[in-house]
Write a protein that holds these residues in place. Structure first.
Motif, PDB file in Angstrom:
ATOM      1  N   LYS A 184      -7.221  44.219  47.227  1.00 18.84           N
ATOM      2  CA  LYS A 184      -5.939  43.513  47.381  1.00 18.84           C
ATOM      3  C   LYS A 184      -5.731  42.511  46.240  1.00 18.84           C
ATOM      4  CE  LYS A 184      -3.550  40.494  50.614  1.00 18.84           C
ATOM      5  NZ  LYS A 184      -3.669  39.730  51.856  1.00 18.84           N
ATOM      6  N   ASP A 185      -6.778  41.763  45.903  1.00 18.77           N
ATOM      7  CA  ASP A 185      -6.671  40.794  44.807  1.00 18.77           C
ATOM      8  C   ASP A 185      -6.479  41.497  43.475  1.00 18.77           C
ATOM      9  OD1 ASP A 185      -6.923  38.631  46.505  1.00 18.77           O
ATOM     10  OD2 ASP A 185      -9.093  38.501  46.255  1.00 18.77           O
TER      11      ASP A 185
ATOM     12  N   GLN B 207      -2.886  42.421  43.037  1.00 21.48           N
ATOM     13  CA  GLN B 207      -2.108  41.228  42.672  1.00 21.48           C
ATOM     14  C   GLN B 207      -2.266  40.931  41.188  1.00 21.48           C
ATOM     15  OE1 GLN B 207      -2.975  37.778  45.028  1.00 21.48           O
ATOM     16  NE2 GLN B 207      -1.711  36.453  43.782  1.00 21.48           N
TER      17      GLN B 207
ATOM     18  N   GLU C 170      -2.894  43.106  38.848  1.00 22.28           N
ATOM     19  CA  GLU C 170      -2.118  44.141  38.139  1.00 22.28           C
ATOM     20  C   GLU C 170      -0.639  43.762  38.084  1.00 22.28           C
ATOM     21  OE1 GLU C 170      -1.069  48.903  38.494  1.00 22.28           O
ATOM     22  OE2 GLU C 170      -2.614  48.050  39.777  1.00 22.28           O
ATOM     23  N   GLU C 171      -0.104  43.241  39.176  1.00 19.48           N
ATOM     24  CA  GLU C 171       1.297  42.824  39.206  1.00 19.48           C
ATOM     25  C   GLU C 171       1.541  41.646  38.259  1.00 19.48           C
ATOM     26  OE1 GLU C 171       2.183  42.219  43.348  1.00 19.48           O
ATOM     27  OE2 GLU C 171       2.397  44.363  43.712  1.00 19.48           O
ATOM     28  N   GLU C 172       0.591  40.738  38.170  1.00 19.67           N
ATOM     29  CA  GLU C 172       0.725  39.598  37.248  1.00 19.67           C
ATOM     30  C   GLU C 172       0.735  40.075  35.799  1.00 19.67           C
ATOM     31  OE1 GLU C 172      -2.511  37.021  38.243  1.00 19.67           O
ATOM     32  OE2 GLU C 172      -1.685  36.552  40.219  1.00 19.67           O
TER      33      GLU C 172
ATOM     34  N   LYS D  69       5.061  48.302  39.655  1.00 21.40           N
ATOM     35  CA  LYS D  69       4.884  47.364  40.765  1.00 21.40           C
ATOM     36  C   LYS D  69       5.039  48.085  42.100  1.00 21.40           C
ATOM     37  CE  LYS D  69       5.897  43.106  40.817  1.00 21.40           C
ATOM     38  NZ  LYS D  69       6.413  41.734  40.767  1.00 21.40           N
TER      39      LYS D  69
ATOM     40  N   HIS E 239       2.246  48.247  44.950  1.00 19.37           N
ATOM     41  CA  HIS E 239       2.587  47.831  46.313  1.00 19.37           C
ATOM     42  C   HIS E 239       2.212  48.928  47.311  1.00 19.37           C
ATOM     43  CE1 HIS E 239       4.703  45.779  49.504  1.00 19.37           C
ATOM     44  NE2 HIS E 239       5.347  46.894  49.775  1.00 19.37           N
TER      45      HIS E 239
ATOM     46  N   GLY F 208      -1.419  48.932  47.957  1.00 19.08           N
ATOM     47  CA  GLY F 208      -1.740  47.816  48.842  1.00 19.08           C
ATOM     48  C   GLY F 208      -1.424  48.130  50.290  1.00 19.08           C
TER      49      GLY F 208
END
Length: 90
Positions: free
Chosen positions: A50-51, A54, A56-58, A78, A82, A85
């Protein structure tokens, strides 16, 4: 090292194998990068958490601001992150 019991204790631990560096970016430690025989699988495992999603999205956000990718490519990536996730929550 093929059996899961043979992996080092740090295997897939995002904060150990891809920690935040002094310049505010994540870096692979030298001992992982040069001396670990399972570094690729380890980093893939860490980024599949999960982290990791996140992070990757940043990275996608920074790439868009820097002009590295288009809005639509960012949106598509994204959305994929998602969905991964959501699968993890099941």
């Amino acid at each position: 090292m093929t059996d899961k019991d043979d992996f080092p204790d740090c295997f897939g631990d995002l904060e150990k194998v891809f920690p935040m560096g002094p310049n505010g970016l994540r870096e692979t430690p030298e001992h992982c990068f040069y001396h670990c025989p399972v570094k690729t699988k380890c980093l893939q495992q860490a980024l599949a958490t999960k982290d990791g999603i996140q992070i990757e999205e940043e990275v996608l956000e920074r790439s868009t601001k820097a002009g590295g990718i288009s809005f639509f490519e960012r949106w598509s990536r994204k959305k994929q992150a998602h969905r991964r996730g959501l699968k993890m929550k099941k």
